[in-house]
Design a protein around this motif. Structure first.
Motif, PDB file in Angstrom:
ATOM      1  N   LYS A  79       0.831  -1.211   0.000  1.00 38.48           N
ATOM      2  CA  LYS A  79       0.000   0.000   0.000  1.00 38.48           C
ATOM      3  C   LYS A  79       0.864   1.260   0.000  1.00 38.48           C
ATOM      4  CE  LYS A  79      -4.348  -1.665   1.980  1.00 38.48           C
ATOM      5  NZ  LYS A  79      -5.337  -1.495   3.074  1.00 38.48           N
ATOM      6  N   LEU A  80       2.001   1.218   0.689  1.00 37.21           N
ATOM      7  CA  LEU A  80       2.904   2.373   0.684  1.00 37.21           C
ATOM      8  C   LEU A  80       3.425   2.638  -0.729  1.00 37.21           C
ATOM      9  CD1 LEU A  80       4.992   1.814   3.963  1.00 37.21           C
ATOM     10  CD2 LEU A  80       3.417   3.705   3.485  1.00 37.21           C
ATOM     11  N   VAL A  81       3.806   1.600  -1.429  1.00 41.25           N
ATOM     12  CA  VAL A  81       4.285   1.761  -2.807  1.00 41.25           C
ATOM     13  C   VAL A  81       3.171   2.301  -3.698  1.00 41.25           C
ATOM     14  CG1 VAL A  81       5.237   0.560  -4.817  1.00 41.25           C
ATOM     15  CG2 VAL A  81       5.986  -0.065  -2.519  1.00 41.25           C
ATOM     16  N   HIS A  82       1.960   1.755  -3.547  1.00 39.34           N
ATOM     17  CA  HIS A  82       0.816   2.197  -4.347  1.00 39.34           C
ATOM     18  C   HIS A  82       0.520   3.680  -4.084  1.00 39.34           C
ATOM     19  CE1 HIS A  82      -3.623   1.412  -5.698  1.00 39.34           C
ATOM     20  NE2 HIS A  82      -2.954   2.200  -6.545  1.00 39.34           N
ATOM     21  N   SER A  83       0.540   4.068  -2.799  1.00 39.55           N
ATOM     22  CA  SER A  83       0.261   5.475  -2.466  1.00 39.55           C
ATOM     23  C   SER A  83       1.353   6.397  -3.022  1.00 39.55           C
ATOM     24  CB  SER A  83       0.141   5.641  -0.954  1.00 39.55           C
ATOM     25  OG  SER A  83       1.370   5.349  -0.310  1.00 39.55           O
ATOM     26  N   TYR A  84       2.591   5.937  -3.020  1.00 43.10           N
ATOM     27  CA  TYR A  84       3.687   6.754  -3.573  1.00 43.10           C
ATOM     28  C   TYR A  84       3.500   6.938  -5.079  1.00 43.10           C
ATOM     29  CZ  TYR A  84       8.379   8.714  -3.929  1.00 43.10           C
ATOM     30  OH  TYR A  84       9.429   9.567  -4.140  1.00 43.10           O
ATOM     31  N   MET A  85       3.031   5.881  -5.744  1.00 41.29           N
ATOM     32  CA  MET A  85       2.768   5.984  -7.178  1.00 41.29           C
ATOM     33  C   MET A  85       1.693   7.024  -7.466  1.00 41.29           C
ATOM     34  SD  MET A  85       2.772   1.879  -8.037  1.00 41.29           S
ATOM     35  CE  MET A  85       2.183   2.043  -9.715  1.00 41.29           C
ATOM     36  N   ILE A  86       0.659   7.068  -6.611  1.00 42.56           N
ATOM     37  CA  ILE A  86      -0.419   8.038  -6.812  1.00 42.56           C
ATOM     38  C   ILE A  86       0.084   9.460  -6.580  1.00 42.56           C
ATOM     39  CG2 ILE A  86      -2.654   8.804  -5.926  1.00 42.56           C
ATOM     40  CD1 ILE A  86      -3.248   5.851  -5.299  1.00 42.56           C
ATOM     41  N   ARG A  87       0.882   9.660  -5.489  1.00 43.90           N
ATOM     42  CA  ARG A  87       1.382  11.000  -5.180  1.00 43.90           C
ATOM     43  C   ARG A  87       2.367  11.484  -6.248  1.00 43.90           C
ATOM     44  NH1 ARG A  87       2.057   9.006   0.102  1.00 43.90           N
ATOM     45  NH2 ARG A  87       4.338   9.087  -0.156  1.00 43.90           N
ATOM     46  N   ALA A  88       3.084  10.555  -6.842  1.00 47.34           N
ATOM     47  CA  ALA A  88       4.041  10.917  -7.886  1.00 47.34           C
ATOM     48  C   ALA A  88       3.378  11.088  -9.249  1.00 47.34           C
ATOM     49  CB  ALA A  88       5.131   9.857  -7.968  1.00 47.34           C
ATOM     50  N   SER A  89       2.035  10.926  -9.264  1.00 44.00           N
ATOM     51  CA  SER A  89       1.277  11.069 -10.518  1.00 44.00           C
ATOM     52  C   SER A  89       1.779  10.098 -11.591  1.00 44.00           C
ATOM     53  CB  SER A  89       1.353  12.515 -11.033  1.00 44.00           C
ATOM     54  OG  SER A  89       0.800  13.404 -10.097  1.00 44.00           O
ATOM     55  N   TYR A  90       2.215   8.929 -11.129  1.00 38.70           N
ATOM     56  CA  TYR A  90       2.695   7.918 -12.071  1.00 38.70           C
ATOM     57  C   TYR A  90       1.503   7.181 -12.676  1.00 38.70           C
ATOM     58  CZ  TYR A  90       4.879   3.647 -13.815  1.00 38.70           C
ATOM     59  OH  TYR A  90       5.277   2.614 -14.611  1.00 38.70           O
ATOM     60  N   ARG A  91       1.474   7.076 -13.973  1.00 47.30           N
ATOM     61  CA  ARG A  91       0.380   6.412 -14.669  1.00 47.30           C
ATOM     62  C   ARG A  91       0.870   5.049 -15.170  1.00 47.30           C
ATOM     63  NH1 ARG A  91      -3.745  10.110 -17.016  1.00 47.30           N
ATOM     64  NH2 ARG A  91      -3.439  12.119 -15.998  1.00 47.30           N
ATOM     65  N   PRO A  92       0.537   3.997 -14.421  1.00 49.31           N
ATOM     66  CA  PRO A  92       1.030   2.673 -14.831  1.00 49.31           C
ATOM     67  C   PRO A  92       0.297   2.152 -16.057  1.00 49.31           C
ATOM     68  CG  PRO A  92      -0.385   2.469 -12.924  1.00 49.31           C
ATOM     69  CD  PRO A  92      -0.248   3.950 -13.178  1.00 49.31           C
ATOM     70  N   GLY A  93       0.989   1.321 -16.804  1.00 52.27           N
ATOM     71  CA  GLY A  93       0.371   0.664 -17.934  1.00 52.27           C
ATOM     72  C   GLY A  93      -0.289  -0.642 -17.518  1.00 52.27           C
ATOM     73  N   VAL A  94      -0.703  -1.437 -18.499  1.00 48.81           N
ATOM     74  CA  VAL A  94      -1.393  -2.698 -18.212  1.00 48.81           C
ATOM     75  C   VAL A  94      -0.484  -3.635 -17.421  1.00 48.81           C
ATOM     76  CG1 VAL A  94      -2.477  -4.728 -19.239  1.00 48.81           C
ATOM     77  CG2 VAL A  94      -2.813  -2.485 -20.275  1.00 48.81           C
ATOM     78  N   PHE A  95       0.777  -3.698 -17.804  1.00 47.49           N
ATOM     79  CA  PHE A  95       1.702  -4.616 -17.135  1.00 47.49           C
ATOM     80  C   PHE A  95       1.860  -4.256 -15.659  1.00 47.49           C
ATOM     81  CE2 PHE A  95       6.104  -5.718 -15.915  1.00 47.49           C
ATOM     82  CZ  PHE A  95       6.022  -7.088 -16.059  1.00 47.49           C
ATOM     83  N   MET A  96       2.067  -2.951 -15.367  1.00 49.40           N
ATOM     84  CA  MET A  96       2.239  -2.527 -13.973  1.00 49.40           C
ATOM     85  C   MET A  96       0.941  -2.661 -13.189  1.00 49.40           C
ATOM     86  SD  MET A  96       4.623  -1.569 -11.948  1.00 49.40           S
ATOM     87  CE  MET A  96       5.883  -0.964 -13.062  1.00 49.40           C
ATOM     88  N   HIS A  97      -0.169  -2.391 -13.839  1.00 48.93           N
ATOM     89  CA  HIS A  97      -1.467  -2.585 -13.175  1.00 48.93           C
ATOM     90  C   HIS A  97      -1.658  -4.061 -12.789  1.00 48.93           C
ATOM     91  CE1 HIS A  97      -3.589   1.354 -14.262  1.00 48.93           C
ATOM     92  NE2 HIS A  97      -3.807   1.159 -12.971  1.00 48.93           N
ATOM     93  N   ASN A  98      -1.268  -4.949 -13.669  1.00 54.51           N
ATOM     94  CA  ASN A  98      -1.395  -6.380 -13.369  1.00 54.51           C
ATOM     95  C   ASN A  98      -0.551  -6.774 -12.150  1.00 54.51           C
ATOM     96  OD1 ASN A  98      -3.103  -6.645 -15.527  1.00 54.51           O
ATOM     97  ND2 ASN A  98      -1.592  -7.576 -16.898  1.00 54.51           N
ATOM     98  N   ILE A  99       0.661  -6.198 -12.083  1.00 51.79           N
ATOM     99  CA  ILE A  99       1.512  -6.477 -10.923  1.00 51.79           C
ATOM    100  C   ILE A  99       0.854  -5.950  -9.646  1.00 51.79           C
ATOM    101  CG2 ILE A  99       3.721  -5.940  -9.835  1.00 51.79           C
ATOM    102  CD1 ILE A  99       4.969  -5.897 -12.603  1.00 51.79           C
ATOM    103  N   LEU A 100       0.202  -4.780  -9.728  1.00 52.39           N
ATOM    104  CA  LEU A 100      -0.469  -4.179  -8.578  1.00 52.39           C
ATOM    105  C   LEU A 100      -1.665  -5.023  -8.127  1.00 52.39           C
ATOM    106  CD1 LEU A 100      -0.134  -1.622  -6.848  1.00 52.39           C
ATOM    107  CD2 LEU A 100      -1.760  -0.470  -8.372  1.00 52.39           C
ATOM    108  N   VAL A 101      -2.490  -5.454  -9.086  1.00 54.53           N
ATOM    109  CA  VAL A 101      -3.642  -6.315  -8.756  1.00 54.53           C
ATOM    110  C   VAL A 101      -3.167  -7.626  -8.150  1.00 54.53           C
ATOM    111  CG1 VAL A 101      -5.584  -7.602  -9.729  1.00 54.53           C
ATOM    112  CG2 VAL A 101      -5.131  -5.271 -10.496  1.00 54.53           C
ATOM    113  N   ASN A 102      -2.110  -8.185  -8.718  1.00 55.32           N
ATOM    114  CA  ASN A 102      -1.569  -9.448  -8.218  1.00 55.32           C
ATOM    115  C   ASN A 102      -1.062  -9.306  -6.777  1.00 55.32           C
ATOM    116  OD1 ASN A 102      -0.716 -12.251  -8.736  1.00 55.32           O
ATOM    117  ND2 ASN A 102       1.344 -11.411  -8.529  1.00 55.32           N
ATOM    118  N   MET A 103      -0.422  -8.139  -6.469  1.00 59.81           N
ATOM    119  CA  MET A 103       0.069  -7.914  -5.112  1.00 59.81           C
ATOM    120  C   MET A 103      -1.078  -7.925  -4.102  1.00 59.81           C
ATOM    121  SD  MET A 103       0.259  -5.392  -2.554  1.00 59.81           S
ATOM    122  CE  MET A 103      -0.027  -3.859  -3.427  1.00 59.81           C
TER     123      MET A 103
END
Length: 805
Positions: free
Chosen positions: A41-65
């Protein structure tokens, strides 16, 4: 003074500096590997604050986590916000739901993917088949099977194994075999799946043949295959040759030191009484795990009472060795070691293990809770059992069974029925064991109407096909005086065992039908059913109640000569009762002294009752004085001896006996008599709530006294003479002769065609016995009284006990 201000303005928080995508990927994979939801969750929140827009591959890794960290709800939220999804995204979410047990939601994801037009791959089909198997949804599984065939993927080993696993979980072994036979290139997993399927459905013989087929086909036998077949061999009875063959096979392939295979082999021997072989295997395993220790402890805890106490104590020794090695016991360890404590009656040790359960935070486990309930109930600590029951949050049906059985075993029948009523309100599926326990409670309390209702309810559930349940019904109808119902249940029981025959013979014996009891015993022998000590107890009871001296001694001698059964004190008590009933006091006393049970009070009580009946006061006083020494706190011996002293005019000795009672704090047990009318129970005891009926009952007794004088032309029984109706007389009638009040109450409330059933916790005295005979003759009513010794069925002036009270 410095002009610099000590206050600092808060720094404006801007967006977090972005990291490299590879950094996010590694951090999320680390969270998945370590199952650290907080880090993810800390990594996910950092991605949101950094305005990082993940692609399908990174989204899949996030859902899997989120799925692997046990948070499918957040995984679904991330999934719903994804602008673009591929087949892997749907597969990850479905697998996540399956992993936490939400197999229905996993199938919903599969259906959504089909509706969205996603191109499904072999992982999609494998995930949906796994979810169908977990849910037992064979209908959906068949649909997916059809889709696999249409897609052209059905012959691949990967999906073949998934199909076999799905059908195996649904218990459809024929479909499992069909899928295997149509597989083009079955691999080791396919063979192991087929083997495991036959093991899971309980066909160990076929599983052994599959293993032989594997070996001949050149398939390498691994630890999984051998572990499965060893598990199957654990359930095979009288198959020592097969077990030895499997042991040799394990040794030949070099897996005898494998922890998984070794523990399975050890468990196989331990479950079938081969503890010597199990110990040898245990000693050969270099670093035994908790699973290995559990198998050994369970093996020793299963030993019956026929084994030595020393062998049964070895389970506790192994548990101590586990603690010495600083190994953490599992819930299976505690369950087995608690059962071992029950086996050897080591209740202090059981309390200490209960403390270890609390220390290991396993007190919420339903299996351990059930074992604790049984442990405390065995030591007559019912309230401790109830506390363990109430502290078990997940109460399975076996937990309820343990608690209801605890109440029944400790003679708290009302509590057992109350708990059963609470269970009925939960609409849980009941098993035959819990039904049998409740019927036993009805039997002991003489609750015929409630027992009949439970009988009807259990029959609707289909329990009438179980022999154990039918045996409890035979006993219940016997104890409540309905021999006809016992006969019908016995005749309708599909599979009669030795307990069925014994219960029916006992039913005839207790109701004075000695001829029918012995005839049934001979028929039992014709059916080649081997009698046990319970059967012979029923047979000797029948001989005793029928006064069949020669037959009784013949059956008594055949116990040891023909069936190698050593008579116990209860068998000997039947012989003493048989001799006493026929007036042979000298022979009865001689038999006690030569039986080997001369120190057992039950035999002397039987002789004392015979002395009282035949007026052998001198011998009765001698026996009573002996009982006072053997049982210094039994009120029955004091009261009988007190009455005998008064009969022979030894007033000083009688007063001395009463003085000893007061000096030793021995109180006479309060007599209780009760009768069931409709759905209500009416008990008659000192300070009873039915005292407001007492005048009405005395009027009925007076009316019956007049009938006796009018119809028989003689005075009524002395205990009912109206001139004795003082307050003290009424108290005596309530305390000592409550069965007369219960019978009078029943005559006034029940129709003339209905049998009057009365239960009493003490013996019916001679005066009451004669009075009830007169009642049945004058009123032309059938009366059944069950006291603490036997049944008395009064019918038109006669009694089934042969007037031997």
């Amino acid at each position: 003074m410095s002009s610099r201000s000590t206050d600092r303005a808060p720094r404006a928080r801007g967006p977090s500096p972005p990291l490299q995508p590879s950094t996010y990927k590694e951090l999320l994979r680390l969270s998945t590997t370590t199952r650290s939801l907080v880090l993810g969750k800390l990594v996910h929140s950092y991605m949101i604050r950094a305005s990082y827009r993940p692609g399908v591959f990174m989204h899949n890794i996030l859902v899997n986590m989120y799925c692997w960290c046990g948070d499918p709800t957040t995984a679904r939220q991330v999934f719903d916000r994804m602008p673009v999804r591929d087949a892997a995204t749907w597969n990850i979410l479905a697998a996540g739901y399956s992993r936490v047990g939400y197999c229905g939601r996993a199938l919903d994801v599969f259906r959504e993917a089909r509706s969205a037009g996603v191109g499904l791959d072999r992982f999609s089909y494998a995930g949906s088949l796994s979810a169908s198997g977990d849910c037992g949804d064979v209908r959906t599984g068949r649909v997916v099977h059809g889709m696999v065939v249409v897609s052209g993927l059905s012959r691949r080993a990967f999906l073949t194994n998934s199909l076999m696993d799905m059908y195996s979980k649904c218990g459809m072994i024929n479909e499992v075999r069909l899928v295997f036979d149509h597989a083009e290139e079955p691999d080791e997993v396919s063979w192991n799946s087929l083997l495991s399927a036959y093991v899971s459905v309980g066909w160990p013989e076929v599983a052994v043949n599959i293993l032989v087929w594997m070996h001949r086909s050149g398939v390498k036998l691994n630890s999984f295959a051998l572990g499965s077949i060893l598990k199957a061999c654990s359930g095979m009875k009288d198959s020592d040759d097969v077990r030895r063959m499997m042991h040799g096979c394990v040794t030949k392939v070099g897996l005898d030191l494998d922890l998984f295979v070794g523990s399975a082999m050890l468990d196989m021997y331990a479950k079938n009484g081969g503890l010597e072989e199990a110990i040898k295997i245990f000693e050969c395993i270099p670093n035994p795990s908790v699973v290995v220790f559990n198998a050994m402890i369970a093996g020793f805890s299963r030993l019956g009472t026929k084994s030595s106490r020393k062998d049964r104590f070895k389970a506790l020794s192994l548990f101590r060795e586990m603690l010495r090695r600083q190994m953490k016991p599992s819930k299976f360890t505690f369950k087995s070691v608690l059962e071992a404590c029950m086996s050897v009656r080591a209740f202090r040790c059981g309390r200490q293990i209960h403390a270890h359960v609390i220390i290991n935070n396993l007190q919420d486990d339903e299996f351990i809770g059930s074992a604790l309930i049984s442990l405390y109930s065995t030591s007559n600590l019912t309230m401790e059992s109830l506390i363990c029951f109430q502290m078990t949050p997940k109460r399975e049906i076996f937990t309820w069974t343990s608690m209801i059985s605890a109440f029944t075993q400790n003679e708290q029948y009302e509590m057992a029925l109350s708990l059963f009523k609470e269970l009925l309100g939960l609409r849980r599926k009941l098993d035959q064991v819990i039904i049998s326990s409740v019927i036993t409670a009805c039997s002991r309390m003489g609750m015929l109407r409630i027992g009949e209702q439970i009988h009807g309810y259990a029959t609707k559930l289909g329990h009438d096909r179980f022999t154990v349940y039918c045996n409890s019904l035979i006993d219940m109808y016997t104890k409540t005086g309905d021999v006809g119902a016992s006969i019908r249940i016995f005749q309708d029981t599909g599979s009669l065992d030795v307990f069925s025959w014994s219960a029916m013979i006992s039913s005839y014996a207790l109701h004075g039908n000695a001829g029918d009891a012995l005839g049934l015993f001979e028929k039992m022998k014709e059916c080649r059913v081997v009698p046990d000590h319970v059967t012979f107890l029923a047979v000797l009871t029948a001989c005793s109640h029928g006064g069949l001296v020669d037959e009784g001694f013949r059956y008594y001698e055949s116990m040891s000569s023909e069936y190698d059964i050593v008579p116990n004190s209860r068998h000997c008590a039947c012989i003493v009762d048989l001799l006493g009933r026929t007036g042979r006091m000298v022979d009865a006393e001689g038999f006690i002294l030569s039986s080997g049970f001369a120190n057992d009070p039950i035999l002397w009580h039987v002789l004392l009752r015979a002395c009282l009946f035949y007026g052998d006061t001198e011998r009765g006083i001698r026996v009573g004085e002996r009982l006072m020494v053997m049982e210094p706190f039994s009120a029955t011996s004091y009261m009988l001896l007190y009455n005998m002293y008064l009969d022979v005019g030894k007033v000083s000795s009688a007063m001395r006996t009463r003085g000893l009672m007061r000096e030793r704090g021995v109180n006479k047990e309060t007599g209780v008599s009760w009768i069931e009318i409709g759905a209500s129970f009416h008990s008659f005891v000192t300070n009873s709530s039915y005292r407001h009926h007492i005048d009405f009952i005395y009027e009925k007794l007076q009316e019956m006294m007049l009938h006796i004088k009018q119809k028989m032309g003689k005075a009524g029984p002395r205990i009912l003479e109206l001139e004795y109706q003082s307050e003290k007389w009424r108290e005596n009638l309530m305390n000592s002769h409550g069965e007369l009040l219960a019978v009078a109450f029943g005559m006034s409330k029940l129709p003339e065609s209905v049998l009057i059933r009365v239960m009493k916790n003490q013996r019916v005295c001679g005066d009451c016995h004669n009075t009830l005979k007169l009642f049945s003759e004058v009123e032309r009513r059938e009366i059944l009284v069950r006291d603490s010794v036997r049944f008395h069925h009064f019918s038109w002036g006669s009694c089934s006990c042969g007037d031997y009270w």
